[in-house]
Motif scaffolding. Structure first.
Motif, PDB file in Angstrom:
ATOM      1  N   ARG A 197       0.745  -1.146  -0.017  1.00 31.99           N
ATOM      2  CA  ARG A 197       0.419   0.539   0.617  1.00 31.99           C
ATOM      3  C   ARG A 197       0.865   1.511  -0.237  1.00 31.99           C
ATOM      4  N   VAL A 198       0.640   2.309  -0.561  1.00 29.24           N
ATOM      5  CA  VAL A 198       0.570   3.922  -0.617  1.00 29.24           C
ATOM      6  C   VAL A 198       0.373   4.479   0.309  1.00 29.24           C
ATOM      7  N   LEU A 199       1.001   4.636   1.381  1.00 26.03           N
ATOM      8  CA  LEU A 199       0.278   5.132   3.682  1.00 26.03           C
ATOM      9  C   LEU A 199       0.997   6.268   2.905  1.00 26.03           C
ATOM     10  N   LYS A 200       1.480   7.424   1.507  1.00 23.50           N
ATOM     11  CA  LYS A 200       1.279   9.253   1.941  1.00 23.50           C
ATOM     12  C   LYS A 200       1.792   8.935   0.283  1.00 23.50           C
ATOM     13  N   ASN A 201       1.518  10.441   0.221  1.00 18.84           N
ATOM     14  CA  ASN A 201       1.911  10.510  -0.806  1.00 18.84           C
ATOM     15  C   ASN A 201       2.225  12.119  -0.702  1.00 18.84           C
ATOM     16  N   ALA A 202       3.551  12.672  -0.749  1.00 23.85           N
ATOM     17  CA  ALA A 202       3.493  14.055  -0.670  1.00 23.85           C
ATOM     18  C   ALA A 202       5.291  14.643  -0.909  1.00 23.85           C
TER      19      ALA A 202
ATOM     20  N   ALA B 186      -2.714  27.557  -1.201  1.00 22.28           N
ATOM     21  CA  ALA B 186      -2.521  26.848  -2.008  1.00 22.28           C
ATOM     22  C   ALA B 186      -3.278  26.841  -3.147  1.00 22.28           C
ATOM     23  N   GLU B 187      -4.253  28.350  -3.399  1.00 18.66           N
ATOM     24  CA  GLU B 187      -5.116  28.725  -3.974  1.00 18.66           C
ATOM     25  C   GLU B 187      -3.936  29.033  -5.779  1.00 18.66           C
ATOM     26  N   VAL B 188      -2.205  29.862  -4.487  1.00 17.05           N
ATOM     27  CA  VAL B 188      -1.865  30.817  -5.222  1.00 17.05           C
ATOM     28  C   VAL B 188      -0.972  29.328  -6.046  1.00 17.05           C
ATOM     29  N   ALA B 189       0.122  28.351  -4.793  1.00 17.20           N
ATOM     30  CA  ALA B 189       0.261  27.304  -5.290  1.00 17.20           C
ATOM     31  C   ALA B 189       0.255  25.997  -6.601  1.00 17.20           C
ATOM     32  N   GLU B 190      -1.334  26.667  -6.947  1.00 18.39           N
ATOM     33  CA  GLU B 190      -1.900  25.671  -7.799  1.00 18.39           C
ATOM     34  C   GLU B 190      -2.595  26.193  -9.446  1.00 18.39           C
ATOM     35  N   SER B 191      -2.702  27.699  -9.095  1.00 23.45           N
ATOM     36  CA  SER B 191      -2.298  27.937 -10.403  1.00 23.45           C
ATOM     37  C   SER B 191      -1.351  28.200 -10.864  1.00 23.45           C
ATOM     38  N   THR B 192      -0.011  27.195 -10.295  1.00 22.73           N
ATOM     39  CA  THR B 192       0.369  27.617 -11.287  1.00 22.73           C
ATOM     40  C   THR B 192       0.302  25.712 -11.784  1.00 22.73           C
ATOM     41  N   THR B 193      -0.334  24.734 -12.205  1.00 25.41           N
ATOM     42  CA  THR B 193      -0.199  23.419 -12.317  1.00 25.41           C
ATOM     43  C   THR B 193      -2.165  23.253 -12.759  1.00 25.41           C
ATOM     44  N   SER B 194      -2.207  22.563 -13.740  1.00 29.24           N
ATOM     45  CA  SER B 194      -3.249  21.564 -14.062  1.00 29.24           C
ATOM     46  C   SER B 194      -3.221  20.472 -12.682  1.00 29.24           C
ATOM     47  N   HIS B 195      -2.280  19.941 -12.201  1.00 30.64           N
ATOM     48  CA  HIS B 195      -2.719  18.526 -11.679  1.00 30.64           C
ATOM     49  C   HIS B 195      -2.138  18.435  -9.984  1.00 30.64           C
ATOM     50  N   GLY B 196      -1.294  19.937 -10.114  1.00 35.99           N
ATOM     51  CA  GLY B 196      -0.759  19.952  -8.216  1.00 35.99           C
ATOM     52  C   GLY B 196      -1.850  20.062  -7.476  1.00 35.99           C
ATOM     53  N   GLU B 197      -1.563  19.914  -6.256  1.00 31.93           N
ATOM     54  CA  GLU B 197      -2.240  19.776  -5.241  1.00 31.93           C
ATOM     55  C   GLU B 197      -1.675  20.018  -3.802  1.00 31.93           C
ATOM     56  N   LEU B 198      -1.635  21.357  -3.354  1.00 32.26           N
ATOM     57  CA  LEU B 198      -1.438  21.336  -1.740  1.00 32.26           C
ATOM     58  C   LEU B 198      -1.857  20.387  -0.787  1.00 32.26           C
ATOM     59  N   ARG B 199      -0.521  20.092  -0.443  1.00 35.84           N
ATOM     60  CA  ARG B 199      -1.094  18.943   1.098  1.00 35.84           C
ATOM     61  C   ARG B 199      -1.217  19.240   1.975  1.00 35.84           C
ATOM     62  N   GLY B 200       0.056  20.884   2.358  1.00 30.50           N
ATOM     63  CA  GLY B 200       0.011  21.934   3.894  1.00 30.50           C
ATOM     64  C   GLY B 200       1.304  21.942   3.650  1.00 30.50           C
TER      65      GLY B 200
ATOM     66  N   ARG C  59       8.108  23.978   4.756  1.00 22.67           N
ATOM     67  CA  ARG C  59       7.729  22.855   3.709  1.00 22.67           C
ATOM     68  C   ARG C  59       6.404  22.388   3.269  1.00 22.67           C
ATOM     69  N   PHE C  60       6.361  22.419   2.209  1.00 24.43           N
ATOM     70  CA  PHE C  60       5.065  22.912   1.262  1.00 24.43           C
ATOM     71  C   PHE C  60       5.421  20.952   0.802  1.00 24.43           C
ATOM     72  N   ALA C  61       4.349  21.227   1.075  1.00 24.80           N
ATOM     73  CA  ALA C  61       4.084  19.200   0.493  1.00 24.80           C
ATOM     74  C   ALA C  61       2.828  19.127  -0.775  1.00 24.80           C
ATOM     75  N   TYR C  62       2.525  18.048  -1.693  1.00 27.25           N
ATOM     76  CA  TYR C  62       1.857  18.440  -2.176  1.00 27.25           C
ATOM     77  C   TYR C  62       1.268  16.991  -3.167  1.00 27.25           C
ATOM     78  N   ASP C  63       0.018  16.907  -3.304  1.00 27.79           N
ATOM     79  CA  ASP C  63      -0.212  15.446  -4.266  1.00 27.79           C
ATOM     80  C   ASP C  63      -0.034  15.729  -5.683  1.00 27.79           C
ATOM     81  N   THR C  64       1.396  15.356  -6.022  1.00 30.49           N
ATOM     82  CA  THR C  64       1.252  15.291  -7.582  1.00 30.49           C
ATOM     83  C   THR C  64       0.855  14.881  -8.840  1.00 30.49           C
ATOM     84  N   LYS C  65       0.345  13.812  -8.145  1.00 29.14           N
ATOM     85  CA  LYS C  65      -0.348  12.155  -8.663  1.00 29.14           C
ATOM     86  C   LYS C  65       0.338  11.673  -9.563  1.00 29.14           C
TER      87      LYS C  65
END
Length: 402
Positions: A121-126, A156-170, A183-189
């Motif tokens: 299992r993948v337990l975490k993605n960041a 998150a709104e600012v960071a995610e405006s630069t990508t169509s895929h990435g999501e800021l997790r925290g 320490r920025f953590a992203y879900d990068t698909k």
């Protein structure tokens, strides 16, 4: 220009070596570099130049190309794994120059198959990026950290405006005197995501500078932490945190490894746990880096990130008249799109695994690759521990002529 003209232009000082692609196609530029290098060094570069892809394909991946390094590639599997993203047997190409590695991993895979498979299992993605800011004192550091904690949604709104895929997790603040790290953590698909995280974080940093007293010093402050041994990655993870385990019946252990569950469990405790602790190691495992590096080379991953990929803990204990073994890799940074995954050889290797390109849902292909690599690495751990417990390590290498 043709190759002769390119060589002459470099010799005359009219064109620099790294500028050749501006005057010719990528293959002619590489051929000209080979000729110049051969004349200057006396090296024979025929094999280096015998690559099977259009050099233009590699332009995003390398500069000053003059050929390609060809590493032998073998196959392990079928890997029997019940995963969160993969269900059923899979094969994994491994590229290496270390003899006996694939034989060892394949032996472990066979034992896992005989034990009715492993679970993964993948337990975490960041994927992380951690910039460092300058402030005047700890009061400003506290003020800046507090502002960021309260405005993660805005960042998150600012960071995610630069990508169509990435999501800021925290975003996690860390203060050291007049230095503030975030320490920025992203879900990068399905992308490994380092470039995605960097670009997104740069945009967020502009907002932090505009709204707080902090001034950006470096977009990467080494708290990420990329391509370096780091305890923070052991604890918090980076990329994908993945675990795989298997319960191997006693008769399978004895048949495939020539030893007992008790002997393997003791070898793991004394070697991987006690020995690693005495050495001050971050990874408590036998040779996870072997499988990770070979899989990275074959499938187009960033090979330098094997540093984080070796940040793993292997456990082994007797249970239910058998051997329970697990492997947890804290920071396995893999992708199935972008970077080296676009190269022809690596695309074919990903096709063998069945994970090339973006997954459906997004991120599922990279999750599957992470689960398969981790299970193969667990197989390698079992095989090496079995060889050590049965005192067959040296004889196995001798038998295989290594």
């Amino acid at each position: 220009m043709d190759v002769d003209a390119l060589v002459a232009a470099v010799r005359n000082g009219d064109v620099r070596l790294h500028e050749l692609e501006q005057h010719a196609d990528a293959d002619d530029a590489a051929a000209a570099r080979r000729r110049l290098l051969a004349e200057e060094t006396g090296a024979e570069l025929e094999t280096v130049g015998a690559y099977a892809f259009d050099a233009a394909v590699a332009e995003p991946n390398i500069e000053n190309m003059f050929g390609a390094a060809q590493v032998p590639m073998g196959i392990v599997g079928p890997i029997a794994v019940d995963g969160g993203a993969v269900d059923g047997p899979a094969h994994l190409p491994l590229a290496t120059t270390e003899g006996a590695l694939l034989a060892s991993v394949n032996r472990g895979c066979a034992a896992i198959r005989a034990a009715e498979g492993a679970t993964a299992r993948v337990l975490k993605n960041a994927m992380t990026r951690a910039p460092v800011f300058r402030v005047s004192d700890v009061a400003e550091a506290s003020e800046t950290a507090a502002w960021v904690r309260e405005h993660v949604d805005r960042l998150a709104e600012v960071a995610e405006s630069t990508t169509s895929h990435g999501e800021l997790r925290g975003v996690t603040p860390y203060v050291v005197g007049d230095s503030v790290f975030f320490r920025f953590a992203y879900d990068t698909k399905d992308a490994m995501g380092m470039n995605m995280a960097t670009i997104a974080t740069e945009a967020a940093c502009e907002t932090i500078e505009a709204e707080t007293p902090a001034e950006l010093v470096a977009l990467s402050g080494n708290l990420c932490s990329d391509k370096k041994p780091a305890a923070i990655n052991s604890i918090e993870g980076r990329g994908r945190t993945v675990a795989a385990d298997a319960l191997i019946p006693r008769e399978v252990v004895e048949s495939y490894f020539g030893t007992t569950p008790e002997a393997i469990a003791e070898a793991n405790t004394r070697k991987n746990l006690v020995g690693s602790a005495k050495a001050g190691a971050l990874g408590f495992n036998a040779h996870v880096a072997n499988t990770v590096a070979a899989a990275f080379l074959a499938t187009g991953q960033d090979i330098a990130q094997v540093v984080e990929g070796s940040n793993a803990i292997t456990t082994a204990e007797t249970r239910d008249d058998g051997l329970y073994a697990s492997l947890t890799i804290a920071s396995l940074e893999v992708g199935t799109v972008g970077g080296g995954t676009k190269l022809p050889t690596q695309r074919e290797a990903l096709d063998i695994v069945g994970v090339r390109g973006g997954g459906d849902p997004p991120g599922s292909n990279a999750d599957a690759l992470a689960e398969i690599i981790t299970t193969a690495a667990l197989a390698g751990e079992l095989s090496l521990l079995g060889a050590l417990a049965s005192n067959h390590l040296a004889s196995a290498h001798e038998e295989l002529g290594r």
